[in-house]
Write a protein that holds these residues in place. Structure first.
Motif, PDB file in Angstrom:
ATOM      1  N   TYR A   1      38.324  -0.160  -1.999  1.00 38.60           N
ATOM      2  CA  TYR A   1      38.274  -1.137  -3.195  1.00 38.60           C
ATOM      3  C   TYR A   1      38.685  -0.645  -4.496  1.00 38.60           C
ATOM      4  CZ  TYR A   1      33.535   0.970  -2.989  1.00 38.60           C
ATOM      5  OH  TYR A   1      32.690   2.105  -3.275  1.00 38.60           O
ATOM      6  N   LEU A   2      39.100   0.603  -4.403  1.00 38.91           N
ATOM      7  CA  LEU A   2      39.774   1.277  -5.601  1.00 38.91           C
ATOM      8  C   LEU A   2      41.046   1.366  -5.431  1.00 38.91           C
ATOM      9  CD1 LEU A   2      36.934   4.302  -6.078  1.00 38.91           C
ATOM     10  CD2 LEU A   2      36.869   1.819  -6.938  1.00 38.91           C
TER      11      LEU A   2
ATOM     12  N   GLU B   1      42.087   4.974  -9.467  1.00 40.80           N
ATOM     13  CA  GLU B   1      40.615   4.924  -9.427  1.00 40.80           C
ATOM     14  C   GLU B   1      40.253   5.810  -8.365  1.00 40.80           C
ATOM     15  OE1 GLU B   1      39.714   0.703 -11.095  1.00 40.80           O
ATOM     16  OE2 GLU B   1      40.013   0.863  -9.066  1.00 40.80           O
TER      17      GLU B   1
ATOM     18  N   LEU C   1      34.284  12.366 -10.356  1.00 40.68           N
ATOM     19  CA  LEU C   1      32.914  11.745 -10.625  1.00 40.68           C
ATOM     20  C   LEU C   1      31.733  12.645 -10.589  1.00 40.68           C
ATOM     21  CD1 LEU C   1      32.537   8.039  -9.472  1.00 40.68           C
ATOM     22  CD2 LEU C   1      32.028   9.017 -11.649  1.00 40.68           C
TER      23      LEU C   1
ATOM     24  N   ILE D   1      29.758   5.186 -11.857  1.00 33.70           N
ATOM     25  CA  ILE D   1      29.567   4.677 -10.971  1.00 33.70           C
ATOM     26  C   ILE D   1      29.167   3.104 -10.759  1.00 33.70           C
ATOM     27  CG2 ILE D   1      26.995   4.681  -9.322  1.00 33.70           C
ATOM     28  CD1 ILE D   1      27.613   7.226  -8.794  1.00 33.70           C
TER      29      ILE D   1
ATOM     30  N   LEU E   1      31.404   1.366 -12.250  1.00 33.66           N
ATOM     31  CA  LEU E   1      32.548   0.568 -11.807  1.00 33.66           C
ATOM     32  C   LEU E   1      32.912   0.734 -10.395  1.00 33.66           C
ATOM     33  CD1 LEU E   1      35.332  -0.248 -13.188  1.00 33.66           C
ATOM     34  CD2 LEU E   1      36.135   2.119 -12.082  1.00 33.66           C
ATOM     35  N   LEU E   2      32.473   1.683  -9.713  1.00 32.83           N
ATOM     36  CA  LEU E   2      32.314   1.923  -8.107  1.00 32.83           C
ATOM     37  C   LEU E   2      31.417   0.552  -7.493  1.00 32.83           C
ATOM     38  CD1 LEU E   2      31.658   5.690  -6.984  1.00 32.83           C
ATOM     39  CD2 LEU E   2      33.992   4.170  -7.239  1.00 32.83           C
TER      40      LEU E   2
ATOM     41  N   ARG F   1      33.362  -2.786  -8.253  1.00 38.67           N
ATOM     42  CA  ARG F   1      34.538  -2.973  -7.427  1.00 38.67           C
ATOM     43  C   ARG F   1      34.331  -3.107  -6.112  1.00 38.67           C
ATOM     44  NH1 ARG F   1      37.330  -2.969 -11.197  1.00 38.67           N
ATOM     45  NH2 ARG F   1      38.981  -1.608 -12.185  1.00 38.67           N
ATOM     46  N   GLU F   2      33.113  -2.534  -5.522  1.00 37.21           N
ATOM     47  CA  GLU F   2      32.777  -2.739  -4.132  1.00 37.21           C
ATOM     48  C   GLU F   2      32.259  -4.111  -3.898  1.00 37.21           C
ATOM     49  OE1 GLU F   2      30.710  -2.976  -0.671  1.00 37.21           O
ATOM     50  OE2 GLU F   2      29.571  -3.039  -2.526  1.00 37.21           O
TER      51      GLU F   2
ATOM     52  N   PHE G   1      34.860  -6.382  -3.955  1.00 33.41           N
ATOM     53  CA  PHE G   1      35.653  -6.245  -2.461  1.00 33.41           C
ATOM     54  C   PHE G   1      34.872  -6.848  -1.354  1.00 33.41           C
ATOM     55  CE2 PHE G   1      36.706  -3.521   1.207  1.00 33.41           C
ATOM     56  CZ  PHE G   1      38.241  -3.916   1.119  1.00 33.41           C
TER      57      PHE G   1
END
Ligand SMILES: Nc1ncnc2c1ncn2[C@@H]1O[C@H](COP(=O)(O)OP(=O)(O)OP(=O)(O)O)[C@@H](O)[C@H]1O
Ligand SMILES: [Mg+2]
Lengths: 231, 425
Positions: free
Chosen positions: A109-110, A114, A121, B3, B5-6, B9-10, B13
């Motif tokens: 999904y990145l 990203e 991170l 985190i 953003l992760l 995004r997930e 998705f």
């Protein structure tokens, strides 16, 4: 053959594994690694080849602080990561090690940028934009930076994975058959990138079942079931 | 890059799974809020109905009380004072008391500052054989009215004059049967008397009664200075519990007495009022009891229903989390290889779950705030929301439910060895 410069500058290897053994299965019935030792020096591009199932990936996992060996000792920069807490090992992985896998293992999904940045991170770093741009350009990913993995070719995916492994400038990169799924052109790009990395203060350990890789690397080891073949 | 953003995004998705989780939380909370509203609605309606019933009853009782007051107004009522040891059933049976008390009781009353009583008539009564005529008569000794001292002698005209010594007053049966008239001489227990008054037919025990001077009767009956009742006439008391008040007043002066009221219309009305009040209150009590049971049963059922929904939603969320994690095993392994510790990976997965709870909860509250005042009314809305537990539940329950449902799968994912998924296959 060990690079001359290493012999002169760094007598001590950066990563060492001494008499490592690893078995799987009930009662450890599947012996995969049997008492093997290996060193990885600074600025060295080391390759290991061997048939499928001989334990190459297992060895990489052990050196990559992801799997405790049954016996033997691993040392990275003179400390044993398996004598530390798992959270410390995670820190060692993020600071010292870059991983490259045959099947890329990008985060679906990145997008490309990203995916590359996410390895910074855990370090709490904001990844260096210049470095990112440089990697994107070297690995020919400029025009793909906003694409997600499902929109990329295998070569682009692996180049992204390499950039991800390199963005944090780890001390060494563990590459598990990084060219296994690639065509000739991409294989060349990948190998060149790894070569350049090892020339610039990093070390690379690449495993493959392809024996032809030895001509690209500083040193080559052949593995057969359980250990290294005598040269 | 962080985190957060992760996580976003997930979610983008895997939006389907995330939306399903939000829906589960939404359903749990909204079902709780609906159940709470339904219960509050019943509670509020019941208390409104109860108020209405109470005020109706009060009106009815007040109307009856007004009636009693009107019928009592200006109209005195009469009471009997008996000695304390007098068995009242004997009084009701025979029409007179058989126990005696000192005659000076009446003077005690007369010399007191009694306010509710206007006339005091002491009596000594006993059934005797009129041997000359061979029949029983009710012999009543009367003294005439005893003036109440502090009011002076002539404030009110005496109601009854005393029977003079040597005179006799006869009830209807007694003069009618023997053809006696006023002025006739008649023998009674060996003495001769002059008939001074003959009464008309009254249809009561008065018709066979014979009145004489009290002291004479005391002598005849051998009960000197004794009486067995004091008749207090034209008592005035405006309050509804007039008998109670008079009892209080008399008992302060004559503690060893018993007071009863002669039957009256006002008394019957007061009884009707008491009965109305009693049955009304009983009705209200029954209503309240049945509603209480209904409220109890309804809240058990509705919250049982809510609990079942929450359990189902919890399974649902946990299933969604398991399938989300299974989808993300390689991703989790990769993050581990990159250097994410267990804590970060947990945060990564739990943030998603917490967001599910947050958004689901917010949507439920939003829907509730918009629709509840319209569907159930503002009273119910206020009742449900003006409640400390409401705030706690709305803030905490969705998040807790989400996290608790996802906890085990998340823990399993974090504890899973990443090597298995990182091995190239
Ligand atoms: N969890 C496990 N349980 C049992 N056997 C295992 C397990 N993991 C690996 N093995 C076995 O260990 C051996 C070595 O595995 P490994 O993945 O290290 O080989 P490899 O050299 O990387 O092979 P390839 O070139 O195919 O990737 C294989 O025979 C494999 O079947
Ligand atoms: Mg392998």
């Amino acid at each position: 053959m060990i690079k001359e410069s290493n012999l002169v500058k760094n007598i001590k290897p950066f990563v060492t594994a001494k008499k490592i053994s690893k078995s799987y299965g009930n009662n450890n019935s599947v012996v995969v690694l049997n008492n093997i030792s290996i060193d990885l020096f600074r600025e060295e591009f080391l390759s290991i080849s061997g048939p499928s199932g001989c334990g190459k990936t297992t060895l990489l996992m052990i050196l990559g602080c992801l799997m405790n060996p049954d016996n033997g000792e691993v040392k990275i920069d003179n400390f044993n990561p398996y004598k530390k807490k798992s959270s410390d090992r995670a820190k060692i992985r993020s600071e010292f090690i870059g991983f490259i896998f045959q099947d890329f293992k990008l985060i679906p999904y990145l997008n490309v940028m990203e995916n590359i940045r996410c390895s910074a991170l855990p370090l709490g770093q904001i990844s260096d934009n210049d470095k990112l741009e440089k990697l994107l350009s070297i690995l020919k990913l400029d025009h793909r930076r906003l694409h997600v993995p499902s929109q990329l070719s295998a070569g682009e995916k692996q180049r992204t994975a390499i950039a991800r492994a390199m963005i944090t400038s780890p001390r060494f990169i563990l590459a598990d058959e990084p060219t296994g799924n690639l065509d000739e052109e991409n294989t060349e790009i990948v190998l060149k990138a790894l070569r350049d990395y090892s020339n610039n203060n990093g070390s690379v350990l690449m495993v493959s079942h392809d024996t032809n890789i030895e001509c690209f690397t500083d040193r080559h080891l052949k593995m057969s079931a359980g250990g290294f073949e005598e040269k | 890059m962080n985190i957060r953003l992760l996580v976003f995004r997930e979610i983008r998705f895997n939006l389907g799974g995330f939306t399903a989780g939000v829906l589960a939380i939404f359903l749990s909370l909204i079902s709780y809020l609906i159940a709470g509203s339904i219960n509050a609605d019943l509670r509020i309606n019941t208390s409104k109905k109860l108020q209405l019933m109470n005020s109706e009853l009060n009106e009815e009782v007040t109307a009856l009380e007004d009636g009693i007051r009107k019928s009592m107004k200006g109209l005195g009522f009469n009471i009997y004072i008996y000695p304390e040891n007098q068995d009242l059933s004997a009084v009701y049976e025979r029409g007179y008391g058989d126990k005696t008390m000192p005659e000076n009781y009446v003077s005690k009353l007369a010399n007191s500052k009694i306010i509710h009583i206007n006339h005091l008539l002491p009596r000594l009564t006993e059934m005797v054989d009129w041997s000359e005529k061979d029949r029983s008569v009710l012999l009543i000794g009367v003294r005439g009215e005893v003036p109440i001292a502090y009011r002076g002698p002539n404030i009110k005209k005496p109601l009854i004059n005393p029977v003079k010594e040597g005179s006799i007053v006869l009830g209807y049966e007694l003069h009618h049967a023997y053809g006696l008239k006023v002025g006739d001489k008649v023998n009674f227990l060996d003495d001769e008397y002059t008939v001074s008054i003959t009464h008309k037919r009254r249809g009561t025990v008065d018709d066979i009664s014979l009145w004489m001077n009290l002291s004479l009767v005391q002598k005849i009956l051998n009960k000197e200075d004794k009486i067995n009742t004091i008749l207090a006439l034209e008592c005035n008391c405006e309050s509804l519990d007039r008998l109670g008040e008079i009892r209080n007043e008399i008992h302060k002066i004559l503690p060893e007495t018993k007071i009863i009221e002669k039957e009256s219309r006002a008394l019957a009305r007061a009884e009707a009022r008491n009965l109305t009040k009693f049955t009304g209150e009983k009705q209200i009590q029954n209503f309240l009891q049945s509603k209480k049971e209904l409220i109890h049963i309804q809240s058990i059922f509705s919250f049982g229903f809510v609990i079942i929904i929450c359990i189902l939603c919890s399974f649902w969320i946990s299933h969604l989390t398991i399938s989300n994690i299974n989808q993300r095993l390689i991703e989790i392994g990769t993050f581990t290889a990159i250097g994410f510790g267990g804590k970060k990976i947990m945060i990564l997965i739990l943030s998603r779950v917490l967001l599910m709870g947050l958004i689901g909860g917010m949507l439920a509250v939003l829907l509730f705030v918009i629709t509840c005042p319209n569907v159930f009314g503002y009273d119910v809305y206020k009742n449900v929301t003006n409640n400390f537990s409401f705030i706690i539940i709305v803030l905490i329950a969705p998040l807790t439910l989400a996290v608790m449902s996802a906890w085990i799968p998340v823990l399993r994912a974090v504890l899973k060895d990443p090597v298995d998924v990182l091995r190239n296959d």
